[in-house]
Design a protein around this motif. Structure first.
Motif, PDB file in Angstrom:
ATOM      1  N   THR A  82       1.070  -1.228  -0.123  1.00 35.11           N
ATOM      2  CA  THR A  82       0.050  -0.014   0.120  1.00 35.11           C
ATOM      3  C   THR A  82       0.963   1.158  -0.001  1.00 35.11           C
ATOM      4  OG1 THR A  82      -1.439  -1.417   1.559  1.00 35.11           O
ATOM      5  CG2 THR A  82      -1.831   0.915   1.123  1.00 35.11           C
ATOM      6  N   GLY A  83       0.563   2.046  -0.810  1.00 44.91           N
ATOM      7  CA  GLY A  83       1.304   3.444  -1.250  1.00 44.91           C
ATOM      8  C   GLY A  83       2.701   3.212  -1.919  1.00 44.91           C
ATOM      9  N   CYS A  84       2.891   2.197  -2.589  1.00 43.55           N
ATOM     10  CA  CYS A  84       4.206   2.198  -3.104  1.00 43.55           C
ATOM     11  C   CYS A  84       4.420   3.025  -4.333  1.00 43.55           C
ATOM     12  CB  CYS A  84       4.188   0.596  -3.552  1.00 43.55           C
ATOM     13  SG  CYS A  84       3.434   0.081  -5.199  1.00 43.55           S
ATOM     14  N   ALA A  85       3.474   3.627  -4.618  1.00 42.98           N
ATOM     15  CA  ALA A  85       3.775   4.935  -5.711  1.00 42.98           C
ATOM     16  C   ALA A  85       4.701   5.874  -5.047  1.00 42.98           C
ATOM     17  CB  ALA A  85       2.490   5.537  -6.044  1.00 42.98           C
ATOM     18  N   PHE A  86       4.571   6.040  -3.661  1.00 48.28           N
ATOM     19  CA  PHE A  86       5.217   6.894  -3.029  1.00 48.28           C
ATOM     20  C   PHE A  86       7.021   6.927  -3.093  1.00 48.28           C
ATOM     21  CE2 PHE A  86       1.012   7.776  -0.766  1.00 48.28           C
ATOM     22  CZ  PHE A  86       0.922   8.742  -1.317  1.00 48.28           C
ATOM     23  N   ILE A  87       7.214   5.418  -3.384  1.00 49.67           N
ATOM     24  CA  ILE A  87       8.833   5.322  -3.510  1.00 49.67           C
ATOM     25  C   ILE A  87       9.343   6.045  -4.396  1.00 49.67           C
ATOM     26  CG2 ILE A  87      10.097   3.113  -4.219  1.00 49.67           C
ATOM     27  CD1 ILE A  87       8.353   1.371  -2.647  1.00 49.67           C
ATOM     28  N   SER A  88       8.534   6.395  -5.596  1.00 47.60           N
ATOM     29  CA  SER A  88       9.032   7.081  -6.647  1.00 47.60           C
ATOM     30  C   SER A  88       9.455   8.482  -6.351  1.00 47.60           C
ATOM     31  CB  SER A  88       7.936   7.257  -7.878  1.00 47.60           C
ATOM     32  OG  SER A  88       6.900   8.096  -7.376  1.00 47.60           O
ATOM     33  N   THR A  89       9.132   8.733  -5.212  1.00 48.20           N
ATOM     34  CA  THR A  89       9.805  10.075  -4.685  1.00 48.20           C
ATOM     35  C   THR A  89      11.314   9.958  -4.444  1.00 48.20           C
ATOM     36  OG1 THR A  89       7.682  10.533  -3.645  1.00 48.20           O
ATOM     37  CG2 THR A  89       9.678  11.789  -2.781  1.00 48.20           C
ATOM     38  N   ASP A  90      11.723   8.951  -4.221  1.00 51.24           N
ATOM     39  CA  ASP A  90      13.329   8.479  -3.872  1.00 51.24           C
ATOM     40  C   ASP A  90      13.876   8.647  -5.298  1.00 51.24           C
ATOM     41  OD1 ASP A  90      15.605   7.899  -2.683  1.00 51.24           O
ATOM     42  OD2 ASP A  90      15.153   5.710  -3.152  1.00 51.24           O
ATOM     43  N   GLY A  91      13.416   8.186  -6.400  1.00 51.44           N
ATOM     44  CA  GLY A  91      14.157   8.067  -7.487  1.00 51.44           C
ATOM     45  C   GLY A  91      13.892   9.517  -8.230  1.00 51.44           C
ATOM     46  N   ILE A  92      12.970   9.996  -8.135  1.00 55.04           N
ATOM     47  CA  ILE A  92      12.678  11.380  -8.813  1.00 55.04           C
ATOM     48  C   ILE A  92      13.352  12.574  -8.251  1.00 55.04           C
ATOM     49  CG2 ILE A  92      10.875  13.095  -9.451  1.00 55.04           C
ATOM     50  CD1 ILE A  92      10.872  10.448 -11.182  1.00 55.04           C
ATOM     51  N   SER A  93      13.445  12.398  -6.757  1.00 53.19           N
ATOM     52  CA  SER A  93      14.245  13.521  -6.081  1.00 53.19           C
ATOM     53  C   SER A  93      15.653  13.360  -6.654  1.00 53.19           C
ATOM     54  CB  SER A  93      14.272  13.421  -4.627  1.00 53.19           C
ATOM     55  OG  SER A  93      14.810  11.980  -4.320  1.00 53.19           O
ATOM     56  N   GLN A  94      16.211  11.945  -6.737  1.00 53.07           N
ATOM     57  CA  GLN A  94      17.918  11.738  -7.305  1.00 53.07           C
ATOM     58  C   GLN A  94      17.738  12.375  -8.621  1.00 53.07           C
ATOM     59  OE1 GLN A  94      19.575   8.159  -6.688  1.00 53.07           O
ATOM     60  NE2 GLN A  94      21.546   9.174  -6.263  1.00 53.07           N
ATOM     61  N   ALA A  95      16.838  12.050  -9.398  1.00 50.80           N
ATOM     62  CA  ALA A  95      16.915  12.692 -10.890  1.00 50.80           C
ATOM     63  C   ALA A  95      16.961  14.004 -10.778  1.00 50.80           C
ATOM     64  CB  ALA A  95      15.625  12.074 -11.421  1.00 50.80           C
ATOM     65  N   TYR A  96      16.107  14.809  -9.970  1.00 47.25           N
ATOM     66  CA  TYR A  96      16.387  16.242  -9.689  1.00 47.25           C
ATOM     67  C   TYR A  96      17.811  16.479  -9.646  1.00 47.25           C
ATOM     68  CZ  TYR A  96      15.411  20.923  -8.240  1.00 47.25           C
ATOM     69  OH  TYR A  96      15.534  22.357  -8.184  1.00 47.25           O
ATOM     70  N   GLU A  97      18.268  15.816  -8.430  1.00 47.55           N
ATOM     71  CA  GLU A  97      19.661  16.265  -8.154  1.00 47.55           C
ATOM     72  C   GLU A  97      20.634  16.267  -9.312  1.00 47.55           C
ATOM     73  OE1 GLU A  97      23.179  14.494  -5.153  1.00 47.55           O
ATOM     74  OE2 GLU A  97      21.279  13.289  -5.400  1.00 47.55           O
ATOM     75  N   LEU A  98      20.398  15.069 -10.426  1.00 41.26           N
ATOM     76  CA  LEU A  98      21.216  14.972 -11.451  1.00 41.26           C
ATOM     77  C   LEU A  98      20.987  16.058 -12.531  1.00 41.26           C
ATOM     78  CD1 LEU A  98      23.361  13.171 -12.921  1.00 41.26           C
ATOM     79  CD2 LEU A  98      21.072  11.917 -13.720  1.00 41.26           C
ATOM     80  N   LEU A  99      19.678  16.172 -12.877  1.00 39.50           N
ATOM     81  CA  LEU A  99      19.043  16.796 -13.981  1.00 39.50           C
ATOM     82  C   LEU A  99      18.663  18.270 -13.887  1.00 39.50           C
ATOM     83  CD1 LEU A  99      17.269  13.986 -15.789  1.00 39.50           C
ATOM     84  CD2 LEU A  99      19.426  14.777 -16.414  1.00 39.50           C
ATOM     85  N   GLY A 100      18.349  18.456 -12.683  1.00 37.36           N
ATOM     86  CA  GLY A 100      17.767  19.860 -12.146  1.00 37.36           C
ATOM     87  C   GLY A 100      16.383  20.295 -12.880  1.00 37.36           C
ATOM     88  N   TRP A 101      15.736  19.597 -13.418  1.00 35.42           N
ATOM     89  CA  TRP A 101      14.480  19.888 -14.131  1.00 35.42           C
ATOM     90  C   TRP A 101      13.403  20.249 -13.247  1.00 35.42           C
ATOM     91  CZ3 TRP A 101      13.592  15.047 -17.884  1.00 35.42           C
ATOM     92  CH2 TRP A 101      14.887  15.092 -18.774  1.00 35.42           C
ATOM     93  N   ASP A 102      12.818  21.448 -13.629  1.00 38.95           N
ATOM     94  CA  ASP A 102      11.747  21.694 -12.738  1.00 38.95           C
ATOM     95  C   ASP A 102      10.703  21.075 -12.479  1.00 38.95           C
ATOM     96  OD1 ASP A 102      13.007  24.205 -12.035  1.00 38.95           O
ATOM     97  OD2 ASP A 102      12.002  25.283 -13.700  1.00 38.95           O
TER      98      ASP A 102
END
Length: 529
Positions: free
Chosen positions: A167-187
């Motif tokens: 339950t709530g496993c979609a929230f796991i993507s916050t981990d990957g997307i936050s690191q993608a922001y660290e790498l790419l900086g996309w708004d």
């Protein structure tokens, strides 16, 4: 700064590395191993574990490049793992699984300082995650049927969302997307995380029986994004979630319940999350309570779940359902324990690597903060600090420092809350905010840190009317199923005995046992007060 661990932590890293290179995680298997509709999950956790273990040990992974060579041909026509759903349907397991793949690919990119995977990373984000932003407001976080198995399955649909028993496993993507922001900086990536947080805070995690692993993975993503943006609401949400986890989501040996308000098995995936949250929250807040809990999680939970082969096992939720017994979840037909080789074994590799790389935190101007004590050697340019410890059996650690340029060096050591007397180089020293400090400019010097490690009698945090015995921050257990225990007498290291001859030893040494003993033996850790 490079840290190379030896002795117990070094052995755990070695065993975990070996297990994560066995048949389940080799190129010809790993891309087809998932049978439960978690696209990218098995593969991503494997890549992440191998990269993390490589950074922690200095060993080049045997099969990592072979795994990555197959990646382009395993992606679908839109550039991500799994099915392309019709009519804009969204599988939360697909978001979670591909997030682990993102994490692995991004960690590899940062480690190798290469751009070869950037086109894959960017296409995955554009085609899988960015279109989801418009639907995040509609992600269903209310009650629905959630009974599932260890690996989780899609069980319901609400609107465009396909929902999982995790339950709530979609929230796991916050981990990957936050690191993608660290790498790419996309708004757009920042928008994704902020909207995920807005949805996350509407969920009643306890009453809604949300998966603890998903909840803390989300918290880790929020903490990363806080470090990148400074938006305090991200930190506040992570702290609130972790406080709920501490009060409602843990077991008596500092492991996790599989879901809030559902205590059937533990998951080393979440044990790793909880340890990381402790360290990351300490880095931000400087509150030493996080370090104290981190030690308890490492010694009694994370270490206890690691099996002799280096993989990670699922425990029972000791303290819940009035159970004073710490055991493992076992196959009802064979009696053998479950190794969660499909997720937790890989996550354990990432976890032990994180423990090793974050046992000492470097601040400004050659300040080194030790949050735990392990045998290791630290290399920071020309500075070398060697550590030899008897902790956690004894509170004695020796540091040897080589400082050829005679720089000003500061060493700070976390002192557990139970310690009453602290001695540095033979002289009693005051503890300030649970730390002692040593400064030097010498080319070479040695220092010896000592503190007491007492026997503690601690009230149960889950099971009221019971208590547990701890040797400092290490939980003690017996194989005898007895309700009451007299005061214990110390024999040696973690060995104790009561007046009737009942023997106690530490939890957390599963890795050194034979599987036959683990399969057949449970441990009693709670006793009537």
């Amino acid at each position: 700064m490079i840290i190379r661990s030896r002795s117990d932590l070094g052995y755990r890293l070695t065993q975990s590395f070996s297990r994560n290179e066995c048949k389940f995680y080799r190129p010809e298997i790993v891309w087809t191993a998932d049978k439960n509709n978690w696209p990218g999950d098995w593969e991503g956790r494997t890549i992440l574990a191998l990269v993390s273990l490589a950074k922690a040990t200095g060993k080049e992974p045997s099969y990592l490049e072979g795994i990555l060579d197959l990646l382009p041909q395993k992606l679908n026509a839109n550039g991500y793992m799994g099915e392309i759903y019709p009519n804009g349907a969204i599988s939360e397991q697909q978001l979670a699984g591909n997030s682990w793949l993102l994490r692995g690919l991004i960690e590899y990119t940062m480690w190798k300082n290469t751009n070869k995977l950037l086109p894959i990373i960017e296409r995955m984000i554009k085609n899988l995650y960015l279109p989801v932003i418009a639907e995040l407001d509609n992600y269903f976080v209310d009650e629905y049927e959630k009974d599932g198995t260890y690996s989780g399955t899609i069980i319901a649909s609400r609107g465009k969302w396909l929902l999982s028993t995790d339950t709530g496993c979609a929230f796991i993507s916050t981990d990957g997307i936050s690191q993608a922001y660290e790498l790419l900086g996309w708004d757009e990536l920042k928008t994704y995380v902020l909207k995920m947080r807005e949805k996350f805070i509407t969920a009643n995690l306890y009453e809604g029986k949300f998966q603890t692993h998903a909840s803390l993975s989300c918290s880790r993503g929020l903490l990363r994004m806080y470090n990148l943006t400074g938006e305090k609401k991200l930190l506040d949400t992570a702290i609130t979630t972790f406080n709920l986890y501490k009060s409602k989501g843990m077991t008596e040996n500092y492991s996790n319940c599989n879901r809030f308000n559902v205590a059937v098995w533990t998951e080393p995936c979440c044990m790793v999350d909880s340890y990381m949250c402790c360290i990351e929250l300490y880095k931000i807040t400087k509150e030493p309570e996080y370090l104290d809990l981190a030690q308890k999680i490492y010694f009694n939970s994370l270490s206890h779940s690691q099996l002799p082969n280096g993989g990670m096992g699922l425990e029972t939720c000791v303290g819940h359902h009035n159970s004073p017994i710490l055991g493992y979840n076992r196959n009802k037909q064979t009696g053998k324990i479950y190794e969660a080789y499909w997720c937790c074994t890989m996550r354990g590799g990432d976890g032990f690597a994180y423990v090793s790389q974050n046992q000492c935190l470097k601040g400004s101007e050659n300040t080194y903060t030790y949050v735990n004590f392990f045998d290791n050697t630290l290399f920071d340019d020309e500075i070398i600090i060697d550590e030899k410890t008897q902790y956690p059996a004894l509170g004695k650690t020796v540091f040897s420092i080589i400082n050829p340029l005679e720089k000003a060096i500061t060493l700070q050591f976390f002192i557990p809350f139970y310690a009453k007397t602290v001695v540095l180089n033979g002289e009693k020293i005051d503890v300030k905010d649970q730390f002692v400090t040593f400064n030097t400019t010498k080319k070479e010097c040695e220092l010896t840190l000592e503190f007491d490690v007492p026997l503690l009698k601690v009230d149960g945090s889950v099971l009221v009317g019971y208590h547990k015995f701890m040797h400092g921050n290490v939980l003690l257990a017996t194989t005898e199923n007895v309700d009451k225990i007299d005061n214990l007498t110390h024999v040696s290291e973690f060995e104790y005995v009561d007046s009737k001859g009942i023997k106690f030893d530490r939890v957390g040494n599963t890795i050194y046992k034979e599987m036959e003993e683990i399969d057949s033996t449970d441990l009693r850790v709670l006793f009537l007060s």
